[in-house]
Structure formats: structure tokens, C-alpha cells
Design an enzyme around this catalytic site. Structure first.
Site: not given
Ligand code: AMP
Length: 216
Positions: A14, A89, A128, A161, A172
Site C-alpha cells: 500500500k 481499517r 523489510r 520496524r 497483524r
């Protein structure tokens, strides 16, 4: 250009797609995760409230999120359309957004769902790394920087992160399934829902999104 929403699980792309589309369409990308991370970094009251939810991979409460969006949509750059990335969300957030837009005579134009297989998401997110200075993203395996932990673009330090560790990633994804997936039906009923296969490289996904919003 009326507003549009990018919907999708964490790691679907996204952020990457939102940035490319925002440039292409000349409208801002509004990413609630970025707004929250900036608040945490600044140590503001909002940041202090949000941090524990974010670190655990949980959603920040709806009232807080709706307040953030209400303020952000009143900024002058949001007058000519925008891309929402990471909001709404929950169904409650989607309803609040519809009400806010209706109050100013607008409605959402498109909701594009970037759909990606769960195991691929875990691989993408747990590798990531992000530049502390310019926000560029890399992947330790799929898109590594030239020099370990150093940003190719600005020389900044790359970090992972807190919520990209595998255990948090899995929770998540479960949160997405439980709280966000119901939005598919919500927007399908409004006739503005488009699903795009996000398993491919960013350029291919970008072309598919443009096709989905142009061929409505
Ligand atoms: P993101 O960068 O979009 O993955 O967001 C990072 C984290 O910020 C999420 O895991 C949530 O804890 C929080 N967050 C971002 N957007 C929202 C939202 N619309 N509602 C609730 N929590 C959010």
C-alpha cells in the site's frame, strides 16, 4: 478527483503503490501508519497513546484514528482528492469516513484492495528494512541495499520496524483478517470495491491498479 482508499494487509504494498499513484495523479497520499510513527518519534501525546498498540501489532482505537483523519482532511492539500493508505481499517472507521465525506458533499470514488498471499506477506515484512532519514524501503533478500544497513539513496541508517518481527507480523495479519476484511463486503455493497492481485512486482501491480480505477 474524488478520494480513494488503498485496502490491503500489512506488506501488500500500500505504501509503495500509494506513493507512486500520488505522484502520477498529483494528489497527496495520506498514510495513517506514517502519521502515527511521526507522532511516536516526536513523543507527542498522540504518539504516547499509540505506541503500545503499534508495537503489539494491534489497532489504535477508532476514536483516535477518526480524529487524526478528520484533522488531516481539513488541510488545504486534501481539497482536490487524496489516497488513503491504511485507513479505514474497521467498519466503524469506514462509517465515520463516509459521514465526514457526506457532510461536505463527497463520496469515495474507488476502494482498491491489494490482495497478497499470507506466506508471501510474512516473507516480505520480516525482511523489510527502512531508512531512518528518507523512509526508503528495502528488503534484505528481495531488494537489498548495496551496502549492508545503509540507504542507497541518502546514506541513512536502515532499521527494522518494531512491528515487522515475524511474531508481530502474524498477529497483524490476524488483526487484518478479523477487523479489516469485513470492509470488502462493506465497499462491495457500495459498488466501489476493486480487487487487484498484489503478488507481482511493484510495476505490474501499479499498472493493474490504474487499470482497475480507469476501467470502472
Ligand atoms: P501501517 O504502517 O499502516 O502498517 O500501520 C502501522 C500501525 O499503526 C498498525 O499496525 C496500527 O497499530 C496503527 N494504525 C495505522 N493505521 C491505523 C488505523 N486506520 N486504525 C488503527 N490503527 C492503525
Amino acid at each position: 478527483m474524488p478520494p480513494m482508499v488503498l485496502l490491503g494487509p500489512p506488506g501488500a504494498g500500500k505504501g509503495t503503490q500509494g506513493q507512486m499513484l500520488a505522484e502520477e495523479l498529483g494528489i497527496p497520499q495520506i498514510a495513517t501508519g506514517d502519521i502515527l510513527r511521526a507522532a511516536v518519534k516526536a513523543g507527542s501525546e498522540l504518539g504516547q497513546k499509540a505506541k503500545s498498540y503499534m508495537d503489539a501489532g494491534d489497532l489504535v482505537p477508532d476514536e483516535i484514528m477518526v480524529g487524526i483523519i478528520r484533522d488531516r482532511l481539513q488541510q488545504p492539500d486534501a481539497g482536490e482528492g487524496y489516497i488513503l493508505d491504511g485507513f479505514p481499517r474497521t467498519v466503524a472507521q469506514a462509517e465515520a469516513l463516509d459521514d465526514m465525506l457526506a457532510a461536505i458533499g463527497q463520496k469515495l470514488d474507488h476502494v482498491v484492495h491489494i490482495d497478497v498471499d499470507n506466506e508471501l506477506l510474512v516473507k516480505r515484512l520480516s525482511g523489510r528494512v527502512i531508512c531512518r532519514d528518507c523512509g526508503a524501503t528495502y528488503h534484505t533478500r528481495f531488494n537489498p541495499p548495496a551496502k549492508d544497513r545503509v540507504c542507497d539513496l541518502c546514506g541513512g541508517e536502515l532499521f527494522q520496524r518494531e512491528d515487522d518481527q515475524e511474531k508481530t507480523v502474524r498477529s497483524r495479519l490476524a488483526v487484518f483478517q478479523e477487523r479489516t476484511q469485513p470492509l470488502v463486503e462493506y465497499y462491495r455493497q457500495q459498488g466501489i470495491y476493486r480487487k487487484v492481485d498484489g503478488d507481482q512486482d511493484p510495476e505490474t501491480v501499479r499498472a493493474r491498479i490504474l487499470q482497475a480505477i480507469e476501467g470502472k
